[in-house]
Motif scaffolding. Sequence first.
Motif, PDB file in Angstrom:
ATOM      1  N   UNK A 178     -12.040   1.769  -0.923  1.00  0.00           N
ATOM      2  CA  UNK A 178     -12.122   0.498  -1.658  1.00  0.00           C
ATOM      3  C   UNK A 178     -10.912   0.277  -2.568  1.00  0.00           C
ATOM      4  N   UNK A 179     -10.429   1.342  -3.245  1.00  0.00           N
ATOM      5  CA  UNK A 179      -9.306   1.143  -4.166  1.00  0.00           C
ATOM      6  C   UNK A 179      -8.045   0.734  -3.401  1.00  0.00           C
ATOM      7  N   UNK A 184      -4.172  -3.233  -2.151  1.00  0.00           N
ATOM      8  CA  UNK A 184      -3.372  -3.894  -1.104  1.00  0.00           C
ATOM      9  C   UNK A 184      -3.329  -5.399  -1.336  1.00  0.00           C
ATOM     10  N   UNK A 185      -4.488  -5.973  -1.637  1.00  0.00           N
ATOM     11  CA  UNK A 185      -4.549  -7.434  -1.826  1.00  0.00           C
ATOM     12  C   UNK A 185      -3.808  -7.866  -3.090  1.00  0.00           C
ATOM     13  N   UNK A 186      -3.769  -6.983  -4.074  1.00  0.00           N
ATOM     14  CA  UNK A 186      -3.072  -7.344  -5.318  1.00  0.00           C
ATOM     15  C   UNK A 186      -1.542  -7.355  -5.154  1.00  0.00           C
ATOM     16  N   UNK A 210     -10.168  -1.390 -10.804  1.00  0.00           N
ATOM     17  CA  UNK A 210      -8.755  -1.135 -11.099  1.00  0.00           C
ATOM     18  C   UNK A 210      -8.419  -1.471 -12.553  1.00  0.00           C
ATOM     19  N   UNK A 211      -7.238  -1.030 -12.962  1.00  0.00           N
ATOM     20  CA  UNK A 211      -6.793  -1.289 -14.331  1.00  0.00           C
ATOM     21  C   UNK A 211      -6.117  -2.667 -14.363  1.00  0.00           C
ATOM     22  N   UNK A 212      -6.909  -3.690 -14.609  1.00  0.00           N
ATOM     23  CA  UNK A 212      -6.385  -5.062 -14.568  1.00  0.00           C
ATOM     24  C   UNK A 212      -6.862  -5.832 -15.798  1.00  0.00           C
ATOM     25  N   UNK A 220      -3.828  -9.860 -14.086  1.00  0.00           N
ATOM     26  CA  UNK A 220      -2.587  -9.180 -14.483  1.00  0.00           C
ATOM     27  C   UNK A 220      -2.751  -7.683 -14.217  1.00  0.00           C
ATOM     28  N   UNK A 221      -1.727  -7.090 -13.606  1.00  0.00           N
ATOM     29  CA  UNK A 221      -1.793  -5.658 -13.258  1.00  0.00           C
ATOM     30  C   UNK A 221      -0.381  -5.131 -13.090  1.00  0.00           C
ATOM     31  N   UNK A 222      -0.114  -3.982 -13.665  1.00  0.00           N
ATOM     32  CA  UNK A 222       1.181  -3.313 -13.495  1.00  0.00           C
ATOM     33  C   UNK A 222       2.381  -4.216 -13.728  1.00  0.00           C
ATOM     34  N   UNK A 223       2.319  -5.102 -14.727  1.00  0.00           N
ATOM     35  CA  UNK A 223       3.471  -5.942 -15.042  1.00  0.00           C
ATOM     36  C   UNK A 223       3.636  -7.165 -14.136  1.00  0.00           C
ATOM     37  N   UNK A 224       2.657  -7.414 -13.246  1.00  0.00           N
ATOM     38  CA  UNK A 224       2.723  -8.605 -12.378  1.00  0.00           C
ATOM     39  C   UNK A 224       1.403  -9.363 -12.461  1.00  0.00           C
TER      40      UNK A 224
END
Length: 469
Positions: A178-179, A184-186, A210-212, A220-224
């Motif tokens: 699942x992760x 992948x979609x993000x 996830x960390x979002x 928002x995730x990982x600077x994007x």
Amino acid sequence: MSETSSSGRPIIIAANRLPVMRADGGQWTPSPGGLVRALYPMLRESGGTWVGWTGEPDDDPEPFTVEGVDLRPIPISADEMTLYYEGFSNDALWPLYHDALRESTFDNDQWQAYRSVNERFAAELAEVAPDESVVWVHDYQLQLVPGLLRERRPDLTIGFFLHIPFPPVDLFTRLPWRDQIATGLLGCDLVGFQRPKDAANFVATVDQLLDVAIDGNTIAHGGRTTSVGEYPISIDVAEVEEIATGRATRQRTSQIRARLGDPEVIMLGVDRLDYTKGIGLRLRAFARLLEDGRLDPTRHVMVQVATPTREAVEHYQDERASIERLVGEINGRFSRIGLPVVHYLYQSLPYDELVALYRAGDVMLVTPFRDGMNLVAKEYAAAHIDGDGVLVLSEFAGAADELTDAVLVNPHDERALQDAIVEAVEMHRHERRGRMSGLRDQIRKSDVQGWADRFLAALDVASTTRKES
Ligand code: ADQ
């Protein structure tokens, strides 16, 4: 059509299948289907490319061009077809994404094959996509592609559209990988779904896994950032209307009615033979109505067209056997010599023939347990240029959000389904025409071209937002 949606930048489509097929003489021609018709002219004008599989195992032709569109075949071996396509895509993801109507098979070899085919797509896209171009990835077979491609090509604008439902968190989280799929979609700037509910399920899923940080429809995730939205797909309304208006179609429609013995009411089902579509359910409802005398086999007949699909997958073999047994039982019990009460075709039909059948159908039965959208419902309304005909539609088809003039029904409720069929059969002409006019107004508002334009315009906005954030 608004190529402005992509600011004139080249568009690259990625889908499991290429939009072409080999004609009898061996030459490639565009395949029929609304998606191809919506995207092909746009690709031609933008100098675009389509990346996908030819449909033949181990087929690996050189890139080629059809009507000005650059086509890039991705080879898929017979083993991969079993593991990636029949296995992971259609025996793990498909049932899970459709309410777990059948048990999913979770198998590590299938997952590895899914990942490796997705990597192949991403590598090809990374190679062919011009700088700053737009890549639009389609459907559940390719959910890892956006993430894999983003790693290789941060400059690209990447969109994804899921044609099937996105499941609720509690179902999705059953998936051992699942992760990886959510991540992948993000990789996208924009992930598009059929219904608001699908988009909400996806947002809730990434929020849990996830960390979002979520702000409305932006993740928002990982600077994007990744935007999420609903873009209900449609059909080429003008094309269906044109076929429906044609003389040949009108003649064929009369001929079909005559061949069926000129019954008072023709009930119609048209589906891929898939266990999500509720074909057995509607046959059982029909049988019960005949048994109870609420329908009359001398006045009411049913035509069920079922397209062969995924025949190597066991759930599909079981479903076919069960439907064919049911058709046999109903005909054995209620037919007369030369006049079966259920006419069953296990065939793929030319589009002209389908439209003639839609026109002949007085009542269309679209009763899936769960369906992303269901284009058959929309095609039926588009074909009824006579302004008559009744659509019985499951509340669990995405199309039910828009086609509120259908007789909406919960297909899990047997009695409600029987009542809905009787209501449709007995509906007064005035009400039939009123409802059909509502359905036709609705589908005219948004055809498949409008769908593609809306998605690409939103993708443009999402990529600008990402670059500025
Ligand atoms: P499908 O599950 O394949 O699509 P659907 O939307 O009904 O379902 O589309 C089927 C298409 O196949 C229709 O255009 C129809 O004309 C055609 N078809 C059906 N039976 C046929 C036959 N016997 N011969 C020839 N053609 C036939 C997936 C999702 C849907 C979603 C679509 C598009 O499962 O929910 O609506 O993608 O996003």
